[in-house]
Design a protein around this motif. Structure first.
Motif, short mmCIF file in Angstrom:
data_model
loop_
_atom_site.label_atom_id
_atom_site.label_comp_id
_atom_site.label_asym_id
_atom_site.label_seq_id
_atom_site.Cartn_x
_atom_site.Cartn_y
_atom_site.Cartn_z
N GLY A 34 0.82 -1.21 0.00
CA GLY A 34 0.00 0.00 0.00
C GLY A 34 0.86 1.26 0.00
N GLY A 35 1.92 1.24 0.77
CA GLY A 35 2.84 2.38 0.79
C GLY A 35 3.54 2.59 -0.53
N MET A 36 3.91 1.49 -1.17
CA MET A 36 4.60 1.59 -2.46
C MET A 36 3.66 2.11 -3.55
SD MET A 36 6.94 -1.88 -2.24
CE MET A 36 7.70 -1.68 -3.86
N THR A 37 2.37 1.82 -3.45
CA THR A 37 1.42 2.37 -4.41
C THR A 37 1.32 3.89 -4.26
OG1 THR A 37 -0.55 2.18 -3.00
CG2 THR A 37 0.04 0.27 -4.33
N GLN A 38 1.70 4.38 -3.08
CA GLN A 38 1.66 5.82 -2.81
C GLN A 38 3.03 6.48 -2.99
OE1 GLN A 38 -1.46 7.23 -2.26
NE2 GLN A 38 -1.85 5.12 -2.92
N LYS A 39 3.89 5.80 -3.76
CA LYS A 39 5.19 6.34 -4.15
C LYS A 39 6.24 6.35 -3.04
CE LYS A 39 3.63 7.27 -8.29
NZ LYS A 39 4.04 6.47 -9.47
N LEU A 40 6.04 5.56 -1.98
CA LEU A 40 7.06 5.45 -0.95
C LEU A 40 8.13 4.46 -1.40
CD1 LEU A 40 4.63 6.64 0.76
CD2 LEU A 40 5.61 5.39 2.70
N THR A 41 9.36 4.69 -0.98
CA THR A 41 10.41 3.72 -1.24
C THR A 41 10.11 2.47 -0.42
OG1 THR A 41 11.78 4.50 0.60
CG2 THR A 41 12.13 5.54 -1.57
N ARG A 42 10.76 1.36 -0.75
CA ARG A 42 10.54 0.13 0.00
C ARG A 42 10.84 0.33 1.49
NH1 ARG A 42 13.32 -3.45 -4.62
NH2 ARG A 42 15.18 -2.59 -3.65
N LYS A 43 11.93 1.02 1.78
CA LYS A 43 12.31 1.24 3.17
C LYS A 43 11.30 2.12 3.89
CE LYS A 43 16.03 2.90 6.18
NZ LYS A 43 17.37 3.50 6.26
N ALA A 44 10.88 3.22 3.27
CA ALA A 44 9.91 4.12 3.90
C ALA A 44 8.58 3.42 4.10
CB ALA A 44 9.73 5.37 3.04
N ALA A 45 8.15 2.62 3.13
CA ALA A 45 6.90 1.88 3.24
C ALA A 45 6.97 0.86 4.37
CB ALA A 45 6.57 1.18 1.93
N ALA A 46 8.12 0.19 4.48
CA ALA A 46 8.30 -0.80 5.54
C ALA A 46 8.27 -0.14 6.91
CB ALA A 46 9.61 -1.54 5.34
N GLU A 47 8.93 1.00 7.04
CA GLU A 47 8.96 1.68 8.34
C GLU A 47 7.57 2.18 8.74
OE1 GLU A 47 13.60 3.23 8.38
OE2 GLU A 47 12.00 4.65 7.88
N THR A 87 17.34 -7.03 10.07
CA THR A 87 17.70 -7.90 8.94
C THR A 87 16.77 -7.67 7.76
OG1 THR A 87 18.47 -9.58 10.51
CG2 THR A 87 18.10 -10.29 8.24
N PHE A 88 15.48 -7.53 8.04
CA PHE A 88 14.49 -7.34 6.99
C PHE A 88 14.74 -6.06 6.20
CE2 PHE A 88 10.07 -5.67 6.03
CZ PHE A 88 9.96 -6.36 4.83
N ILE A 89 15.01 -4.97 6.90
CA ILE A 89 15.26 -3.70 6.23
C ILE A 89 16.46 -3.81 5.29
CG2 ILE A 89 16.09 -1.34 6.58
CD1 ILE A 89 13.15 -1.58 7.01
N ASP A 90 17.50 -4.48 5.73
CA ASP A 90 18.70 -4.66 4.89
C ASP A 90 18.37 -5.47 3.64
OD1 ASP A 90 20.29 -3.21 6.59
OD2 ASP A 90 21.06 -4.96 7.67
N ILE A 91 17.68 -6.59 3.83
CA ILE A 91 17.33 -7.45 2.70
C ILE A 91 16.39 -6.73 1.73
CG2 ILE A 91 16.12 -9.56 2.01
CD1 ILE A 91 17.06 -10.82 4.62
N LEU A 92 15.38 -6.06 2.28
CA LEU A 92 14.40 -5.37 1.45
C LEU A 92 15.03 -4.26 0.64
CD1 LEU A 92 11.35 -5.29 0.85
CD2 LEU A 92 11.14 -3.55 2.64
N THR A 93 15.91 -3.49 1.26
CA THR A 93 16.56 -2.38 0.58
C THR A 93 17.46 -2.86 -0.56
OG1 THR A 93 16.54 -1.07 2.62
CG2 THR A 93 18.02 -0.34 0.87
#
Length: 264
Positions: free
Chosen positions: A161-174, A227-233
């Motif tokens: 949902g965050g990524m559909t709103q133009k957030l980066t993967r990291k920002a959406a995850a946070e 760990t997740f943030i590192d992998i996702l980024t």
């Protein structure tokens, strides 16, 4: 429930709560594998130990919670859709929570979606979740409603949902991490209220199990988030997508073949 079973479930919760793999689905599978009876306390335990994982977010991102009131207003707006639907369809959701087949199917469906998410939303413009608007927060909250279906994953729904709103993967995850706090806190308190309302009591051993579960979940979640943030980024969602597909298919084959998940 034994102390070992409590530790295993807490590890599962801590590892999967913030990953896009469905913590609820894994908890259902975990309890089935261990042959745990779906008692009122077991149901309470699987929800209440989320408080430990909430604390991990507060510890890792404590500075973000002292920036502005807008931060809290946006979380409140994002929490509205799922809170309303969760309240209205509470009984239906509870019945679905006891279906490993539903979990397995949604693991596969969600996994297929994760294989393509990085290609679908590859032009982010917002690198800081603080910069989203109230409208964007509400839309992300609407995506969170999908997580009311066991096996879907609250984390996956809100991150996408965050990524559909133009957030980066990291920002959406946070933002997904932050949004988990009011949702999980509310769910834990409601579950605890209903537990006592139905005339249940908690023994001293069960209190110890709840404390142990929250402590273990807290420690594991801190490691999992980092760990997740590192992998996702670095790598995106594909690995999580394939994991969901493989796990879901294995469970579907077992269930349709008449095999029980109770292996332990």
């Amino acid at each position: 429930m034994s102390y070992l079973e409590a530790i295993v479930l807490a590890i599962i919760e801590g590892l999967t709560e913030f990953l896009p793999v469905s913590s609820t689905g894994h908890m259902i599978i975990g309890t089935a594998l261990m042959g745990l009876e779906s008692s009122d306390f077991v149901k309470l335990f699987t929800i209440f130990i989320q408080l430990g994982t909430i604390l991990s977010v507060l510890v890792l991102y404590w500075k973000r919670f002292f920036k502005s009131l807008d931060f809290y207003y946006k979380l409140a707006v994002a929490a509205i859709p799922a809170s309303i639907l969760g309240f209205v369809f509470n009984d239906v959701i509870d019945s679905l929570l006891e279906s490993p087949l539903m979990v397995a199917v949604m693991l596969v469906v969600g996994g297929v979606i994760l294989l393509f998410v990085d290609k679908w939303f590859n032009k982010p413009k917002i690198a800081n979740s603080d910069d989203i608007s109230f409208k964007q927060a509400f839309i992300i909250g609407c995506y969170q409603c999908l997580a009311l279906i066991p096996g879907t994953s609250r984390s996956a729904s809100t991150i996408i949902g965050g990524m559909t709103q133009k957030l980066t993967r990291k920002a959406a995850a946070e933002f997904s991490f932050f949004l988990a706090i009011p949702m999980m806190l509310g769910a834990s308190l409601v579950k605890l209220y209903n537990f006592f309302k139905e005339g249940n009591t908690i023994s001293s051993q069960e209190i110890n199990l709840l404390i142990l579960g929250n402590v273990v979940g807290f420690i594991v979640a801190i490691v999992a988030i980092k760990t997740f943030i590192d992998i996702l980024t670095k790598y995106g969602f594909k690995a999580f997508g394939w994991y969901r597909i493989v796990l879901g298919m294995v469970i579907i084959v077992m269930l349709l073949g008449g095999h029980s998940l109770q292996m332990i």
